[in-house]
Design an enzyme around this catalytic site. Sequence first.
Site, PDB file in Angstrom:
ATOM      1  N   ASP A   9       0.718  -1.155  -0.159  1.00 52.76           N
ATOM      2  CA  ASP A   9       0.181  -0.144   0.041  1.00 52.76           C
ATOM      3  C   ASP A   9       0.908   1.290  -0.212  1.00 52.76           C
ATOM      4  O   ASP A   9       2.150   1.048   0.245  1.00 52.76           O
ATOM      5  CB  ASP A   9      -0.826  -0.010   0.990  1.00 52.76           C
ATOM      6  CG  ASP A   9      -1.788   1.168   1.128  1.00 52.76           C
ATOM      7  OD1 ASP A   9      -2.308   1.525   0.126  1.00 52.76           O
ATOM      8  OD2 ASP A   9      -1.870   1.830   2.323  1.00 52.76           O
ATOM      9  N   ASP A  11      -0.214   5.301   0.818  1.00 51.07           N
ATOM     10  CA  ASP A  11      -0.331   6.226   1.841  1.00 51.07           C
ATOM     11  C   ASP A  11      -0.663   5.504   3.223  1.00 51.07           C
ATOM     12  O   ASP A  11      -1.421   4.432   3.434  1.00 51.07           O
ATOM     13  CB  ASP A  11      -1.935   6.756   1.657  1.00 51.07           C
ATOM     14  CG  ASP A  11      -1.834   7.630   0.332  1.00 51.07           C
ATOM     15  OD1 ASP A  11      -1.393   9.087   0.425  1.00 51.07           O
ATOM     16  OD2 ASP A  11      -2.297   7.055  -0.532  1.00 51.07           O
ATOM     17  N   ASP A 171      -1.701  -1.016   5.697  1.00 53.48           N
ATOM     18  CA  ASP A 171      -2.063  -0.385   7.283  1.00 53.48           C
ATOM     19  C   ASP A 171      -3.324  -0.059   7.581  1.00 53.48           C
ATOM     20  O   ASP A 171      -3.823   0.181   8.589  1.00 53.48           O
ATOM     21  CB  ASP A 171      -1.490   1.199   7.139  1.00 53.48           C
ATOM     22  CG  ASP A 171      -2.276   2.063   6.337  1.00 53.48           C
ATOM     23  OD1 ASP A 171      -2.623   1.647   5.142  1.00 53.48           O
ATOM     24  OD2 ASP A 171      -2.452   3.164   6.616  1.00 53.48           O
TER      25      ASP A 171
END
Length: 222
Positions: A9, A11, A171
């Site tokens: 991922d 961001d 996240d």
Amino acid sequence: MTQKAILFDLDGTLVDTAPDLAAATDHALVRAGRPAIGLESVRSMVGDGARALIEKGFRASGGMPEPAAFEAAFSDFMIYYGRHIAATSRPFPGVATCLAALAEQGYALAVCTNKPEALSRSLLDQLGLSGFFGAVVGGDSLLVRKPDPGHIRGTLDKLGPAFDWAAMVGDSANDVNAARAAGLPCVVVSFGYTQIAPKDLGGDRLIDHFSELPDALVALGG
């Protein structure tokens, strides 16, 4: 030779982008006559793509506007963010060193993000990270995006030939759920953007720093 891939991922996982995203979101909201909502509010809204971020910003500042006003604000956001995408955004500690080590060990690396592809590539270029990745697949690159497992499968397809083993690093619940549905293990970082406690996301491993990632991957069979 065994072919292994790691999907990341962007961001909240590779790069701390929240300050620039917050500045762009507040810029768009203020131009639309809404109050700014600030960094901490935006931090918890990141992960579902740019349009969803602006929608959440509107809902947090008084509710959704008329469609034309929303589209104008979204355009304001995209223009402003594109111009300031790396003003304060920085890779999380240890990212570059870890990516270099993984590449040296023979892992194929890719970015699988709900962020628009053009913005993702611009950010990676400006931060000097693009060279690590064989594929960058954004939320607008395919017909699906995380948590749909097709986003992960599509990223692997773009990365290269069939892999014997692959893992996702993220996240958020979107990352974990997409990985689960695609049959991949998922490593969760503890410092990202999520309203759910990282330890409760259901990842296979939880790391506090990128220096821990290589050992986590080995423990998962990578």
